[in-house]
Design a protein around this motif. Structure first.
Motif, short mmCIF file in Angstrom:
data_model
loop_
_atom_site.label_atom_id
_atom_site.label_comp_id
_atom_site.label_asym_id
_atom_site.label_seq_id
_atom_site.Cartn_x
_atom_site.Cartn_y
_atom_site.Cartn_z
N HIS A 1 19.00 -1.22 11.16
CA HIS A 1 18.93 -0.40 9.95
C HIS A 1 17.50 -0.14 9.50
O HIS A 1 17.24 0.07 8.31
CB HIS A 1 19.71 -1.07 8.81
CG HIS A 1 21.17 -1.18 9.08
ND1 HIS A 1 22.04 -0.14 8.93
CD2 HIS A 1 21.91 -2.22 9.54
CE1 HIS A 1 23.26 -0.52 9.26
NE2 HIS A 1 23.21 -1.78 9.63
N ALA A 2 16.55 -0.17 10.43
CA ALA A 2 15.17 0.10 10.05
C ALA A 2 15.05 1.54 9.56
O ALA A 2 15.47 2.47 10.24
CB ALA A 2 14.25 -0.13 11.24
N PRO A 3 14.49 1.72 8.37
CA PRO A 3 14.36 3.08 7.82
C PRO A 3 13.15 3.79 8.40
O PRO A 3 12.31 3.18 9.07
CB PRO A 3 14.16 2.82 6.33
CG PRO A 3 13.43 1.53 6.29
CD PRO A 3 14.01 0.72 7.43
N THR A 4 13.04 5.08 8.12
CA THR A 4 11.78 5.76 8.40
C THR A 4 10.73 5.11 7.52
O THR A 4 11.04 4.58 6.45
CB THR A 4 11.87 7.26 8.10
OG1 THR A 4 12.14 7.46 6.71
CG2 THR A 4 12.96 7.92 8.93
N ARG A 5 9.48 5.12 7.97
CA ARG A 5 8.46 4.39 7.22
C ARG A 5 7.09 4.99 7.48
O ARG A 5 6.79 5.43 8.58
CB ARG A 5 8.47 2.93 7.66
CG ARG A 5 7.58 2.01 6.86
CD ARG A 5 7.61 0.60 7.40
NE ARG A 5 6.34 0.30 8.04
CZ ARG A 5 5.96 -0.91 8.40
NH1 ARG A 5 6.75 -1.95 8.22
NH2 ARG A 5 4.80 -1.11 8.97
N ALA A 6 6.27 4.97 6.45
CA ALA A 6 4.86 5.33 6.57
C ALA A 6 4.06 4.25 5.87
O ALA A 6 4.46 3.75 4.82
CB ALA A 6 4.59 6.68 5.93
N THR A 7 2.96 3.86 6.48
CA THR A 7 2.07 2.87 5.88
C THR A 7 0.67 3.47 5.81
O THR A 7 0.17 3.97 6.82
CB THR A 7 2.03 1.58 6.71
OG1 THR A 7 3.37 1.09 6.87
CG2 THR A 7 1.18 0.51 6.04
N VAL A 8 0.09 3.43 4.62
CA VAL A 8 -1.25 3.98 4.43
C VAL A 8 -2.14 2.94 3.75
O VAL A 8 -1.66 2.07 3.04
CB VAL A 8 -1.23 5.28 3.60
CG1 VAL A 8 -0.43 6.37 4.29
CG2 VAL A 8 -0.67 5.05 2.22
N ILE A 9 -3.43 3.07 3.99
CA ILE A 9 -4.41 2.23 3.31
C ILE A 9 -4.82 3.00 2.05
O ILE A 9 -5.17 4.18 2.12
CB ILE A 9 -5.64 1.97 4.21
CG1 ILE A 9 -5.20 1.41 5.57
CG2 ILE A 9 -6.63 1.05 3.51
CD1 ILE A 9 -4.30 0.19 5.50
N ALA A 10 -4.73 2.32 0.91
CA ALA A 10 -4.98 3.01 -0.36
C ALA A 10 -5.60 2.06 -1.37
O ALA A 10 -5.37 0.85 -1.32
CB ALA A 10 -3.66 3.55 -0.91
N GLY A 11 -6.34 2.63 -2.29
CA GLY A 11 -6.81 1.86 -3.43
C GLY A 11 -5.67 1.73 -4.43
O GLY A 11 -5.20 2.74 -4.95
N LEU A 12 -5.20 0.52 -4.67
CA LEU A 12 -4.09 0.32 -5.59
C LEU A 12 -4.60 0.22 -7.02
O LEU A 12 -5.79 0.02 -7.26
CB LEU A 12 -3.29 -0.91 -5.18
CG LEU A 12 -2.70 -0.87 -3.77
CD1 LEU A 12 -1.89 -2.12 -3.48
CD2 LEU A 12 -1.87 0.38 -3.54
N ALA A 13 -3.71 0.34 -7.98
CA ALA A 13 -4.09 0.41 -9.40
C ALA A 13 -4.78 -0.85 -9.91
O ALA A 13 -5.59 -0.77 -10.83
CB ALA A 13 -2.86 0.72 -10.26
N ARG A 14 -4.46 -2.00 -9.35
CA ARG A 14 -5.10 -3.26 -9.73
C ARG A 14 -5.69 -3.91 -8.48
O ARG A 14 -5.03 -3.97 -7.45
CB ARG A 14 -4.11 -4.21 -10.38
CG ARG A 14 -3.62 -3.71 -11.73
CD ARG A 14 -2.85 -4.79 -12.44
NE ARG A 14 -2.41 -4.29 -13.73
CZ ARG A 14 -1.55 -4.91 -14.49
NH1 ARG A 14 -1.03 -6.07 -14.11
NH2 ARG A 14 -1.19 -4.40 -15.65
N PRO A 15 -6.91 -4.42 -8.59
CA PRO A 15 -7.56 -4.98 -7.40
C PRO A 15 -6.85 -6.19 -6.80
O PRO A 15 -6.98 -6.46 -5.61
CB PRO A 15 -8.96 -5.34 -7.89
CG PRO A 15 -8.89 -5.36 -9.37
CD PRO A 15 -7.75 -4.47 -9.77
#
Length: 118
Positions: free
Chosen positions: A92-106
């Motif tokens: 049941h693995a879904p479609t997925r995307a992983t990105v490197i991003a600056g998140l709202a809190r460090p």
């Protein structure tokens, strides 16, 4: 023609944690409550929060259509995947995307957005 009902959960001034419309649950980005945990711990916390929200919508992780994963540090990819792989049901693995991003809190290492069939 009538409008389809939109059901919102945990409505705040800025966002709702989840909206359900036309048989689809849309989750807001989920982050760890205990940001002192390492990437595997933060990811596990996020996945538990996702399980809870999906249950409230009347669905579960086997019905996830898409996952969007935001990582603050590329080096955390293996640790995040370790928690993810232990959580996703076989077949049941879904479609997925992983990105490197600056998140709202460090202190946040990972944020996950889910779309699931209800």
């Amino acid at each position: 023609m009538s409008k389809q009902e939109i059901q919102r959960f945990d409505i705040g001034a800025r966002l709702s944690e989840m909206a359900v419309h036309n048989g689809v649950a849309y989750l807001a980005g989920q982050v760890a409550e205990d940001a002192s945990a390492d990437i595997t711990g933060q990811t596990a916390q996020v996945l538990t929060a996702i399980d809870r929200l999906l249950e409230r919508a009347g669905t579960d992780k086997s019905r996830i259509l898409r996952a969007q994963i935001f990582l603050a540090d590329r080096a955390d990819f293996p640790g995040m995947n370790a928690a993810w792989d232990a959580w996703v049901p076989a077949g049941h693995a879904p479609t997925r995307a992983t990105v490197i991003a600056g998140l709202a809190r460090p202190e946040w290492k990972v944020e996950i957005v889910i779309t699931a069939a209800v």
